[in-house]
Design a protein around this motif. Sequence first.
Motif, mmCIF file in Angstrom:
data_model
loop_
_atom_site.group_PDB
_atom_site.id
_atom_site.type_symbol
_atom_site.label_atom_id
_atom_site.label_comp_id
_atom_site.label_asym_id
_atom_site.label_seq_id
_atom_site.Cartn_x
_atom_site.Cartn_y
_atom_site.Cartn_z
ATOM 1 N N PHE A 86 0.831 -1.205 0.000
ATOM 2 C CA PHE A 86 0.000 0.000 0.000
ATOM 3 C C PHE A 86 0.867 1.257 0.000
ATOM 4 N N LEU A 87 1.884 1.291 0.868
ATOM 5 C CA LEU A 87 2.736 2.485 0.962
ATOM 6 C C LEU A 87 3.564 2.686 -0.303
ATOM 7 N N THR A 88 4.000 1.603 -0.904
ATOM 8 C CA THR A 88 4.764 1.719 -2.147
ATOM 9 C C THR A 88 3.911 2.385 -3.235
ATOM 10 N N HIS A 89 2.648 1.952 -3.343
ATOM 11 C CA HIS A 89 1.736 2.586 -4.299
ATOM 12 C C HIS A 89 1.479 4.048 -3.931
ATOM 13 N N LEU A 90 1.242 4.269 -2.645
ATOM 14 C CA LEU A 90 0.951 5.630 -2.184
ATOM 15 C C LEU A 90 2.125 6.559 -2.478
ATOM 16 N N PHE A 91 3.337 6.101 -2.219
ATOM 17 C CA PHE A 91 4.512 6.954 -2.426
ATOM 18 C C PHE A 91 4.708 7.260 -3.914
ATOM 19 N N ALA A 92 4.449 6.254 -4.776
ATOM 20 C CA ALA A 92 4.556 6.497 -6.218
ATOM 21 C C ALA A 92 3.569 7.602 -6.609
ATOM 22 N N ASN A 93 2.377 7.501 -6.048
ATOM 23 C CA ASN A 93 1.324 8.487 -6.258
ATOM 24 C C ASN A 93 1.747 9.872 -5.738
ATOM 25 N N LEU A 94 2.390 9.882 -4.573
ATOM 26 C CA LEU A 94 2.787 11.154 -3.955
ATOM 27 C C LEU A 94 3.912 11.824 -4.729
ATOM 28 N N ASN A 95 4.722 11.020 -5.407
ATOM 29 C CA ASN A 95 5.772 11.648 -6.196
ATOM 30 C C ASN A 95 5.178 12.497 -7.309
ATOM 31 N N GLU A 96 3.972 12.104 -7.764
ATOM 32 C CA GLU A 96 3.278 12.899 -8.773
ATOM 33 C C GLU A 96 2.507 14.064 -8.118
ATOM 34 N N ASP A 97 1.732 13.736 -7.093
ATOM 35 C CA ASP A 97 0.860 14.742 -6.477
ATOM 36 C C ASP A 97 1.547 15.547 -5.381
ATOM 37 N N GLY A 98 2.786 15.190 -5.051
ATOM 38 C CA GLY A 98 3.464 15.808 -3.925
ATOM 39 C C GLY A 98 3.424 17.339 -3.902
ATOM 40 N N PRO A 99 3.834 17.996 -4.991
ATOM 41 C CA PRO A 99 3.853 19.455 -4.958
ATOM 42 C C PRO A 99 2.478 20.054 -4.650
ATOM 43 N N ALA A 100 1.425 19.472 -5.242
ATOM 44 C CA ALA A 100 0.075 19.977 -4.961
ATOM 45 C C ALA A 100 -0.302 19.741 -3.499
ATOM 46 N N LEU A 101 -0.015 18.545 -2.988
ATOM 47 C CA LEU A 101 -0.387 18.233 -1.606
ATOM 48 C C LEU A 101 0.390 19.089 -0.612
ATOM 49 N N ARG A 102 1.646 19.354 -0.927
ATOM 50 C CA ARG A 102 2.418 20.248 -0.053
ATOM 51 C C ARG A 102 1.773 21.627 -0.010
ATOM 52 N N SER A 103 1.264 22.082 -1.147
ATOM 53 C CA SER A 103 0.623 23.410 -1.158
ATOM 54 C C SER A 103 -0.705 23.368 -0.398
ATOM 55 N N LEU A 104 -1.402 22.218 -0.424
ATOM 56 C CA LEU A 104 -2.648 22.113 0.352
ATOM 57 C C LEU A 104 -2.330 22.167 1.846
ATOM 58 N N MET A 105 -1.301 21.428 2.270
ATOM 59 C CA MET A 105 -0.934 21.439 3.689
ATOM 60 C C MET A 105 -0.481 22.843 4.119
ATOM 61 N N ALA A 106 0.267 23.516 3.256
ATOM 62 C CA ALA A 106 0.716 24.876 3.577
ATOM 63 C C ALA A 106 -0.483 25.812 3.717
ATOM 64 N N SER A 107 -1.413 25.746 2.763
ATOM 65 C CA SER A 107 -2.586 26.627 2.809
ATOM 66 C C SER A 107 -3.419 26.363 4.058
ATOM 67 N N ALA A 108 -3.477 25.094 4.449
ATOM 68 C CA ALA A 108 -4.281 24.721 5.612
ATOM 69 C C ALA A 108 -3.751 25.348 6.900
ATOM 70 N N GLN A 109 -2.464 25.739 6.908
ATOM 71 C CA GLN A 109 -1.894 26.344 8.112
ATOM 72 C C GLN A 109 -2.392 27.767 8.340
ATOM 73 N N GLU A 110 -2.913 28.387 7.302
ATOM 74 C CA GLU A 110 -3.367 29.776 7.464
ATOM 75 C C GLU A 110 -4.873 29.895 7.291
ATOM 76 N N ASP A 111 -5.575 28.767 7.296
ATOM 77 C CA ASP A 111 -6.999 28.803 7.004
ATOM 78 C C ASP A 111 -7.653 27.636 7.757
ATOM 79 N N ALA A 112 -8.178 27.955 8.931
ATOM 80 C CA ALA A 112 -8.696 26.908 9.830
ATOM 81 C C ALA A 112 -9.834 26.120 9.179
ATOM 82 N N LYS A 113 -10.659 26.779 8.380
ATOM 83 C CA LYS A 113 -11.795 26.097 7.755
ATOM 84 C C LYS A 113 -11.284 25.096 6.706
ATOM 85 N N PHE A 114 -10.295 25.539 5.944
ATOM 86 C CA PHE A 114 -9.731 24.637 4.952
ATOM 87 C C PHE A 114 -9.011 23.469 5.626
ATOM 88 N N LEU A 115 -8.321 23.747 6.742
ATOM 89 C CA LEU A 115 -7.664 22.668 7.487
ATOM 90 C C LEU A 115 -8.683 21.620 7.915
#
Lengths: 187, 187
Positions: A86-115
């Motif tokens: 499962f993690l091997t698949h997830l990590f392969a997936n994250l290598n593609e989506d990583g930059p977007a997900l990092r930006s979601l986590m960053a945005s969530a730090q300044e927006d409680a509703k989005f978090l």
Amino acid sequence: MDKVLGRPRDDAAGPALLSAARRLVSERGYQRVSIQNLLDEAGVGRQTLYRRWPSKAELVLDAFLDSAGRIPAVTEGPILEVLTRFLTHLFANLNEDGPALRSLMASAQEDAKFLASFRERFLQPRAKIVKSFLEQAVKRRELNENFDVDTASDMIHGAFWYRMLLGRPLDAAFATKLTTAVLKVTE
Amino acid sequence: MDKVLGRPRDDAAGPALLSAARRLVSERGYQRVSIQNLLDEAGVGRQTLYRRWPSKAELVLDAFLDSAGRIPAVTEGPILEVLTRFLTHLFANLNEDGPALRSLMASAQEDAKFLASFRERFLQPRAKIVKSFLEQAVKRRELNENFDVDTASDMIHGAFWYRMLLGRPLDAAFATKLTTAVLKVTE
């Protein structure tokens, strides 16, 4: 037929918006994508978007959740194999989506509703998959009954998010190391 | 005496800037604090700042590193105690600095240069402390020689960062759970 001025048919609007959200957020980061950008990219009208999603946040989370949903959650086999696969698949997936997900986590730090949405719609459903693997292994006595499933889940998700946020690689080798370290907990 | 127009004496400028950085970044988040804000808050001139720090990033990281440095890294005792004690102090510290640190991690996602400084000056020195505890325990054979120190460090830092970024509490109970889960790895 309800084609309107070259716009995609209404039943194609949902997928067009999801794919526009994936593309734009991956390219620019969550905060730099406006509702108007999404409408332009998908060739869809504002009402069409709001018939399906209450906000940009919900649309974007669905766009990336959909992608994560494609990971096969195969439960047959020993927990070490199940989790590593499962993690091997997830990590392969994250290598593609990583930059977007990092930006979601960053945005969530300044927006409680989005978090809150990010936690509820994105992170918790993923955590549930990992927890259910572990709980099943406890049930069939492959893991000790005192195995701390919640802390193990925090360590797994924490470790790969931490590496991802630090720009460090996620690969099959790390999936194996992480699974081994977490599951030895029970020996 | 080199008092100038009510400004603090030059030897007080460093501490004044560090404390201004802590205060403003805690209140507003990293991105919303400008160099000018820091100068105004500290009552210090631009040259004075740049004599000490090359950039806002370095000043702010020093301000929070300084605070983290106050955690007693007592190494006497069994590794379970050493690590639990260290994490309990760290978590108490993070409950105060958490909002600022979350904003630093968020800012680092959109600024590769700042991410590099944040890793090198802030995260890696902290990770080194935890790793040295574990390495010492391996050396004195309290932990198995195959103990995977790097992955354990990723799990520890990952787990608490993940909880912090999700707005979940960090307390002594979690310090104990986390230490227990990570160290059982060796039994």
